[in-house]
Design a protein around this motif. Structure first.
Motif, PDB file in Angstrom:
ATOM      1  N   LYS A 164      23.964  21.508  -6.757  1.00  7.40           N
ATOM      2  CA  LYS A 164      24.588  22.307  -7.828  1.00  7.40           C
ATOM      3  C   LYS A 164      24.409  21.618  -9.175  1.00  7.40           C
ATOM      4  N   LYS A 165      24.248  20.305  -9.151  1.00  2.00           N
ATOM      5  CA  LYS A 165      24.029  19.569 -10.410  1.00  2.00           C
ATOM      6  C   LYS A 165      22.529  19.433 -10.691  1.00  2.00           C
ATOM      7  N   GLY A 166      21.704  20.119  -9.948  1.00  2.00           N
ATOM      8  CA  GLY A 166      20.257  20.099 -10.207  1.00  2.00           C
ATOM      9  C   GLY A 166      19.644  18.728  -9.973  1.00  2.00           C
ATOM     10  N   GLN A 167      20.117  18.041  -8.923  1.00  2.00           N
ATOM     11  CA  GLN A 167      19.642  16.666  -8.707  1.00  2.00           C
ATOM     12  C   GLN A 167      18.300  16.630  -7.970  1.00  2.00           C
ATOM     13  N   HIS A 168      17.243  16.595  -8.747  1.00  2.00           N
ATOM     14  CA  HIS A 168      15.883  16.404  -8.233  1.00  2.00           C
ATOM     15  C   HIS A 168      15.333  15.223  -9.026  1.00  2.00           C
ATOM     16  N   PHE A 169      14.956  14.167  -8.315  1.00  2.00           N
ATOM     17  CA  PHE A 169      14.593  12.935  -9.024  1.00  2.00           C
ATOM     18  C   PHE A 169      13.078  12.811  -9.148  1.00  2.00           C
ATOM     19  N   LEU A 170      12.649  12.394 -10.320  1.00  2.00           N
ATOM     20  CA  LEU A 170      11.214  12.279 -10.603  1.00  2.00           C
ATOM     21  C   LEU A 170      10.588  11.189  -9.737  1.00  2.00           C
ATOM     22  N   VAL A 171       9.523  11.540  -9.001  1.00  2.00           N
ATOM     23  CA  VAL A 171       8.869  10.531  -8.152  1.00  2.00           C
ATOM     24  C   VAL A 171       7.371  10.412  -8.459  1.00  2.00           C
ATOM     25  N   SER A 192      13.830  14.647 -21.429  1.00  2.00           N
ATOM     26  CA  SER A 192      14.718  14.890 -20.284  1.00  2.00           C
ATOM     27  C   SER A 192      14.074  15.742 -19.217  1.00  2.00           C
ATOM     28  N   ASN A 193      14.411  15.413 -17.968  1.00  2.00           N
ATOM     29  CA  ASN A 193      14.130  16.303 -16.854  1.00  2.00           C
ATOM     30  C   ASN A 193      15.453  16.985 -16.602  1.00  2.00           C
ATOM     31  N   ILE A 194      15.607  18.147 -17.189  1.00  2.00           N
ATOM     32  CA  ILE A 194      16.966  18.682 -17.334  1.00  2.00           C
ATOM     33  C   ILE A 194      17.480  19.325 -16.039  1.00  2.00           C
ATOM     34  N   PRO A 195      18.827  19.336 -15.901  1.00  2.00           N
ATOM     35  CA  PRO A 195      19.390  20.076 -14.754  1.00  2.00           C
ATOM     36  C   PRO A 195      19.139  21.571 -14.978  1.00  2.00           C
ATOM     37  N   TYR A 196      18.396  22.188 -14.065  1.00  2.00           N
ATOM     38  CA  TYR A 196      17.938  23.563 -14.297  1.00  2.00           C
ATOM     39  C   TYR A 196      19.073  24.574 -14.431  1.00  2.00           C
ATOM     40  N   ALA A 200      21.777   7.831 -22.865  1.00  2.00           N
ATOM     41  CA  ALA A 200      21.515   8.551 -21.610  1.00  2.00           C
ATOM     42  C   ALA A 200      22.819   9.144 -21.090  1.00  2.00           C
ATOM     43  N   ILE A 201      22.827  10.474 -20.971  1.00  2.00           N
ATOM     44  CA  ILE A 201      24.038  11.170 -20.513  1.00  2.00           C
ATOM     45  C   ILE A 201      23.913  11.487 -19.026  1.00  2.00           C
ATOM     46  N   GLU A 202      24.980  11.246 -18.267  1.00  2.00           N
ATOM     47  CA  GLU A 202      24.993  11.632 -16.844  1.00  2.00           C
ATOM     48  C   GLU A 202      26.393  12.119 -16.485  1.00  2.00           C
ATOM     49  N   LYS A 203      26.433  13.281 -15.817  1.00  2.00           N
ATOM     50  CA  LYS A 203      27.730  13.896 -15.469  1.00  2.00           C
ATOM     51  C   LYS A 203      28.292  13.362 -14.145  1.00  2.00           C
ATOM     52  N   ASP A 204      27.391  13.069 -13.207  1.00  2.00           N
ATOM     53  CA  ASP A 204      27.813  12.676 -11.861  1.00  2.00           C
ATOM     54  C   ASP A 204      28.370  11.239 -11.883  1.00  2.00           C
ATOM     55  N   GLY A 213      20.948  13.900 -18.442  1.00  2.00           N
ATOM     56  CA  GLY A 213      20.849  13.885 -16.977  1.00  2.00           C
ATOM     57  C   GLY A 213      19.989  12.725 -16.519  1.00  2.00           C
ATOM     58  N   ALA A 214      20.532  11.498 -16.625  1.00  2.00           N
ATOM     59  CA  ALA A 214      19.710  10.300 -16.382  1.00  2.00           C
ATOM     60  C   ALA A 214      19.439  10.042 -14.898  1.00  2.00           C
ATOM     61  N   GLY A 215      20.242  10.628 -14.021  1.00  2.00           N
ATOM     62  CA  GLY A 215      19.972  10.505 -12.579  1.00  2.00           C
ATOM     63  C   GLY A 215      20.038   9.076 -12.083  1.00  2.00           C
ATOM     64  N   LYS A 274      29.190   9.126  -9.503  1.00  2.00           N
ATOM     65  CA  LYS A 274      28.569   8.125  -8.626  1.00  2.00           C
ATOM     66  C   LYS A 274      27.232   7.660  -9.234  1.00  2.00           C
ATOM     67  N   LEU A 275      26.438   8.633  -9.685  1.00  2.00           N
ATOM     68  CA  LEU A 275      25.157   8.253 -10.303  1.00  2.00           C
ATOM     69  C   LEU A 275      25.408   7.393 -11.544  1.00  2.00           C
ATOM     70  N   PHE A 276      26.474   7.723 -12.265  1.00  2.00           N
ATOM     71  CA  PHE A 276      26.780   6.963 -13.473  1.00  2.00           C
ATOM     72  C   PHE A 276      27.027   5.483 -13.150  1.00  2.00           C
ATOM     73  N   SER A 281      29.005   8.876 -20.041  1.00  2.00           N
ATOM     74  CA  SER A 281      29.456   9.616 -18.864  1.00  2.00           C
ATOM     75  C   SER A 281      30.062  10.943 -19.320  1.00  2.00           C
ATOM     76  N   GLY A 282      29.581  12.056 -18.750  1.00  2.00           N
ATOM     77  CA  GLY A 282      30.195  13.341 -19.107  1.00  2.00           C
ATOM     78  C   GLY A 282      29.225  14.501 -19.005  1.00  2.00           C
ATOM     79  N   ASP A 283      29.747  15.671 -19.380  1.00  2.00           N
ATOM     80  CA  ASP A 283      28.986  16.916 -19.317  1.00  2.00           C
ATOM     81  C   ASP A 283      28.231  17.094 -20.637  1.00  2.00           C
ATOM     82  N   ALA A 284      26.917  17.149 -20.549  1.00  2.00           N
ATOM     83  CA  ALA A 284      26.089  17.251 -21.758  1.00  2.00           C
ATOM     84  C   ALA A 284      26.433  18.486 -22.594  1.00  2.00           C
ATOM     85  N   LEU A 285      26.976  19.507 -21.943  1.00  2.00           N
ATOM     86  CA  LEU A 285      27.301  20.729 -22.699  1.00  2.00           C
ATOM     87  C   LEU A 285      28.569  20.549 -23.526  1.00  2.00           C
TER      88      LEU A 285
HETATM   89  N1  SAM Z   1      16.411  12.024 -15.108  1.00  2.00           N
HETATM   90  C1  SAM Z   1      16.422  11.931 -13.656  1.00  2.00           C
HETATM   91  C2  SAM Z   1      15.005  11.991 -13.136  1.00  2.00           C
HETATM   92  O1  SAM Z   1      14.134  12.450 -13.861  1.00  2.00           O
HETATM   93  O2  SAM Z   1      14.774  11.575 -12.013  1.00  2.00           O
HETATM   94  C3  SAM Z   1      17.270  13.027 -13.018  1.00  2.00           C
HETATM   95  C4  SAM Z   1      16.880  14.454 -13.351  1.00  2.00           C
HETATM   96  S1  SAM Z   1      17.771  15.664 -12.441  1.00  2.00           S
HETATM   97  C5  SAM Z   1      16.631  17.008 -12.626  1.00  2.00           C
HETATM   98  C6  SAM Z   1      19.089  16.172 -13.508  1.00  2.00           C
HETATM   99  C7  SAM Z   1      20.250  15.184 -13.668  1.00  2.00           C
HETATM  100  O3  SAM Z   1      21.228  15.787 -14.546  1.00  2.00           O
HETATM  101  C8  SAM Z   1      21.024  14.837 -12.395  1.00  2.00           C
HETATM  102  O4  SAM Z   1      21.165  13.453 -12.313  1.00  2.00           O
HETATM  103  C9  SAM Z   1      22.400  15.513 -12.559  1.00  2.00           C
HETATM  104  O5  SAM Z   1      23.466  14.822 -11.926  1.00  2.00           O
HETATM  105  C10 SAM Z   1      22.552  15.519 -14.075  1.00  2.00           C
HETATM  106  N2  SAM Z   1      23.423  16.594 -14.596  1.00  2.00           N
HETATM  107  C11 SAM Z   1      23.658  17.828 -14.070  1.00  2.00           C
HETATM  108  N3  SAM Z   1      24.439  18.549 -14.873  1.00  2.00           N
HETATM  109  C12 SAM Z   1      24.706  17.766 -15.955  1.00  2.00           C
HETATM  110  C13 SAM Z   1      25.469  17.961 -17.149  1.00  2.00           C
HETATM  111  N4  SAM Z   1      26.113  19.102 -17.388  1.00  2.00           N
HETATM  112  N5  SAM Z   1      25.531  16.953 -18.047  1.00  2.00           N
HETATM  113  C14 SAM Z   1      24.876  15.775 -17.823  1.00  2.00           C
HETATM  114  N6  SAM Z   1      24.137  15.545 -16.716  1.00  2.00           N
HETATM  115  C15 SAM Z   1      24.046  16.518 -15.797  1.00  2.00           C
END
Ligand code: SAM
Length: 270
Positions: A19-26, A110-114, A69-73, A50-52, A75-77, A94-98
């Motif tokens: 739900k948080k769009g967690q797909h990590f760049l590999v 950014s690789n943004i949360p979709y 670097a902003i991260e909402k999760d 979304g630093a992941g 645990k990831l933070f 730490s927090g919601d980018a919105l």
């Molecule tokens: N940057 C990392 C990478 O490229 O591997 C992670 C990219 S992943 C597509 C998106 C990241 O955004 C996740 O770590 C997720 O937890 C975080 N995220 C989701 N919603 C968010 C929000 N509203 N504000 C900040 N971060 C958010």
């Protein structure tokens, strides 16, 4: 990078939150190209949303003066804190980018949360930056650069058209991320620019854009009559010039929408 990512996920027992769009760049090649597209100078400050696990963050920190670097999760933070502790130029937020105020930066990478693509794009468009390199879902990326009348054209297209040059740089295969998203992605470059025409009232312009695109298949005149009614404004004095108002919303160019807004401004004044 793939094995390293799997190792970190295991080591910290991370349950991926889709739900948080967690797909990590590999893909290390894609990471390299993202950094190149951003043209980062040693004097640049960079924002990552979304630093992941911090893979992109670390690569940015090696090139830039400072990285926010902003991260909402949560645990990831806490993992980011540990993994990036050797970088004195990274400020983790730490927090919601919105909900957070963005710092003024030169670059956004950014690789943004979709799931928040649309509100996040509007937020980026009204923030202070010089160049943004962003990975979106391909379908969404196409909407940023669509032509009027096409299926991808909509509110976000008009928003981008008025505030930035948008270019789709490359398509990204699913396997560039772990876990792979359901669909392909794409790298988009945004460079801010002034609107290509004079917008007399930006708030009203974007309010009308939002209103119109709630019903893209309706004729403009129906949506505008409805808008005026919702605002208790008499519409009988309004001349519905057919070249604008008989068009379906999805066929209106940004310039034509601006003309409609100017007609409404004249109506309010008159
Ligand atoms: N940057 C990392 C990478 O490229 O591997 C992670 C990219 S992943 C597509 C998106 C990241 O955004 C996740 O770590 C997720 O937890 C975080 N995220 C989701 N919603 C968010 C929000 N509203 N504000 C900040 N971060 C958010």
């Amino acid at each position: 990078m793939f094995l390293e990512t799997i190792k970190i996920l295991k080591e910290y027992n991370i349950k991926i939150d889709k739900k948080k769009g967690q797909h990590f760049l590999v893909s290390s090649n894609l990471l390299k190209r993202e950094i190149e597209y951003a043209e980062i100078k040693p004097s640049d400050t960079v924002l990552e949303i979304g630093a992941g696990l911090g893979t992109l963050t670390a690569a940015l920190a090696e090139k830039a003066k400072k990285v926010f670097a902003i991260e909402k999760d949560q645990k990831l933070f806490s993992i980011l804190r540990k993994r990036l502790s050797s970088f004195s130029n990274v400020e983790l937020i730490s927090g919601d980018a919105l909900k957070l105020e963005f710092p003024a930066v030169q670059k956004i990478v950014s690789n943004i949360p979709y799931s928040i693509s649309s509100p996040l794009t509007f937020k980026i468009l009204s923030s202070k930056y010089e160049r943004a390199v962003l990975i979106y879902q391909l379908e969404f990326a196409k909407r940023l650069t669509a032509e009027p009348g096409t299926k991808d054209y909509g509110r976000i297209t008009v928003g981008v058209y008025c505030k930035a040059d948008a270019k789709l740089l490359e398509r990204v295969p699913r396997k560039a991320f772990y876990p792979p998203p359901k669909v392909e992605s794409a790298v988009i470059l945004l460079r801010p620019k002034p609107p290509p025409f004079e917008i007399s009232n930006e708030n009203l312009f974007f309010e009308i854009v939002r209103f119109l695109f709630m019903h893209p298949n309706k004729k403009a005149k129906h949506s505008i009559k409805y808008y005026l009614k919702s605002k208790d404004i008499e519409s009988n004095k309004l001349e519905f010039a057919p070249e604008l108002f008989e068009k379906r919303v999805r066929d209106l160019t940004p310039v034509e929408i601006n003309k409609i807004v100017n007609v409404l401004i004249a109506l309010k004044k008159g």
